[in-house]
Design an enzyme around this catalytic site. Sequence first.
Site, PDB file in Angstrom:
ATOM      1  N   LEU A  14     -13.696 -31.827  33.143  1.00  0.00           N
ATOM      2  CA  LEU A  14     -12.659 -32.799  32.811  1.00  0.00           C
ATOM      3  C   LEU A  14     -11.340 -32.481  33.513  1.00  0.00           C
ATOM      4  O   LEU A  14     -10.620 -33.392  33.930  1.00  0.00           O
ATOM      5  CB  LEU A  14     -12.453 -32.833  31.292  1.00  0.00           C
ATOM      6  CG  LEU A  14     -11.340 -33.741  30.774  1.00  0.00           C
ATOM      7  CD1 LEU A  14     -11.566 -35.192  31.163  1.00  0.00           C
ATOM      8  CD2 LEU A  14     -11.185 -33.593  29.263  1.00  0.00           C
ATOM      9  N   SER A 136     -11.290 -30.984  20.069  1.00  0.00           N
ATOM     10  CA  SER A 136     -12.662 -31.476  20.044  1.00  0.00           C
ATOM     11  C   SER A 136     -12.891 -32.182  18.722  1.00  0.00           C
ATOM     12  O   SER A 136     -12.168 -31.955  17.751  1.00  0.00           O
ATOM     13  CB  SER A 136     -13.642 -30.301  20.163  1.00  0.00           C
ATOM     14  OG  SER A 136     -14.980 -30.701  19.928  1.00  0.00           O
ATOM     15  N   TYR A 149     -17.070 -22.035  17.842  1.00  0.00           N
ATOM     16  CA  TYR A 149     -16.343 -23.090  18.558  1.00  0.00           C
ATOM     17  C   TYR A 149     -15.491 -23.909  17.591  1.00  0.00           C
ATOM     18  O   TYR A 149     -14.294 -24.134  17.832  1.00  0.00           O
ATOM     19  CB  TYR A 149     -17.344 -23.975  19.279  1.00  0.00           C
ATOM     20  CG  TYR A 149     -16.735 -25.045  20.155  1.00  0.00           C
ATOM     21  CD1 TYR A 149     -16.059 -24.714  21.318  1.00  0.00           C
ATOM     22  CD2 TYR A 149     -16.875 -26.398  19.835  1.00  0.00           C
ATOM     23  CE1 TYR A 149     -15.505 -25.688  22.140  1.00  0.00           C
ATOM     24  CE2 TYR A 149     -16.331 -27.382  20.653  1.00  0.00           C
ATOM     25  CZ  TYR A 149     -15.650 -27.030  21.800  1.00  0.00           C
ATOM     26  OH  TYR A 149     -15.115 -28.001  22.610  1.00  0.00           O
ATOM     27  N   LYS A 153     -11.380 -24.379  17.361  1.00  0.00           N
ATOM     28  CA  LYS A 153     -10.778 -25.702  17.512  1.00  0.00           C
ATOM     29  C   LYS A 153     -10.013 -26.130  16.252  1.00  0.00           C
ATOM     30  O   LYS A 153      -8.974 -26.785  16.350  1.00  0.00           O
ATOM     31  CB  LYS A 153     -11.855 -26.728  17.882  1.00  0.00           C
ATOM     32  CG  LYS A 153     -12.447 -26.524  19.275  1.00  0.00           C
ATOM     33  CD  LYS A 153     -11.371 -26.641  20.353  1.00  0.00           C
ATOM     34  CE  LYS A 153     -11.928 -26.549  21.756  1.00  0.00           C
ATOM     35  NZ  LYS A 153     -10.872 -26.699  22.791  1.00  0.00           N
ATOM     36  N   THR A 184     -19.041 -33.826  30.823  1.00  0.00           N
ATOM     37  CA  THR A 184     -18.321 -32.784  31.551  1.00  0.00           C
ATOM     38  C   THR A 184     -19.283 -31.627  31.809  1.00  0.00           C
ATOM     39  O   THR A 184     -20.495 -31.764  31.655  1.00  0.00           O
ATOM     40  CB  THR A 184     -17.118 -32.298  30.735  1.00  0.00           C
ATOM     41  OG1 THR A 184     -17.601 -31.658  29.543  1.00  0.00           O
ATOM     42  CG2 THR A 184     -16.226 -33.473  30.340  1.00  0.00           C
TER      43      THR A 184
END
Length: 282
Positions: A14, A136, A149, A153, A184
Amino acid sequence: MSKVILVTGAGRGLGTDIAREALAAGHQVVATGRRRREEVEKTLGGPQDNLLVTRLDVTSPEDAEATAQAAVDRFGRIDVLINNAGNLFTGYFEEISPAQMRRQFETNLFGPMNVTRAVLPIMRRQRAGHVITITSTAGLVGMEFTSAYAASKFAEEGWMESLRYDVEPYNIQTTIVEPGYFRTELLVDGSTTWPELSIDDYAPRTAPRIEGMKSMNGKQPGDPAKLARALLTIAQQEKPLLRFVAGADAIEAAEAKAKDLLAQAEASRELGGALAYDDNHA
């Protein structure tokens, strides 16, 4: 209106789309990445008057300071910072080693903090600026196999929500971007890291999960070039969105989470709403 835009993670995925679209729109771009400067420059079409490429490992405060200074030396200011660089450590919580969890936070949370810390003094002197941080849908909704993750985030979201109030008096805007699945390079080797540990109880679930994620690569519904153009639109807004939920799948997930939060708040009302001190109690 042309702006000076600093993009992290511009060497692939991205970030490359953001830098390309910004250059095409006439902006001055500071494109950063961990790859060699010549490689990133080649990815973006070679040397250009409006392009400055610097090597930046976001986990290095020294790299961040050097990039911010190079941007000012070349273009005189920084109008927009787009915190895009990130990676994905995936797996069930018990199978993610403590070292992996820390590395996830170093890149996804402390990385953008390092770059933002280097850029904010410049924006404060200008009394103008815009910090855009890409989190995200996993920053809104926890999901199976994404504890590291999602944790990074969620933390990034909390930092950005609070940063807004810190910098508003200096005419610095903030925007949180919550993409769904975009095509991506997040799911390719180098961006995704699988769990280091193995526990028998999880084994029947781990292998199918990994194969499922690998098979998803290249089939995600979102177009990163369209997302890049949307981010540039937000960067031009007089009052930019505080939160941009990007993609139909992300909007659906955000709506479901909002409804669930309201339902949980209502379910907590009787028990949770009666916990204050009773100052009149003898």
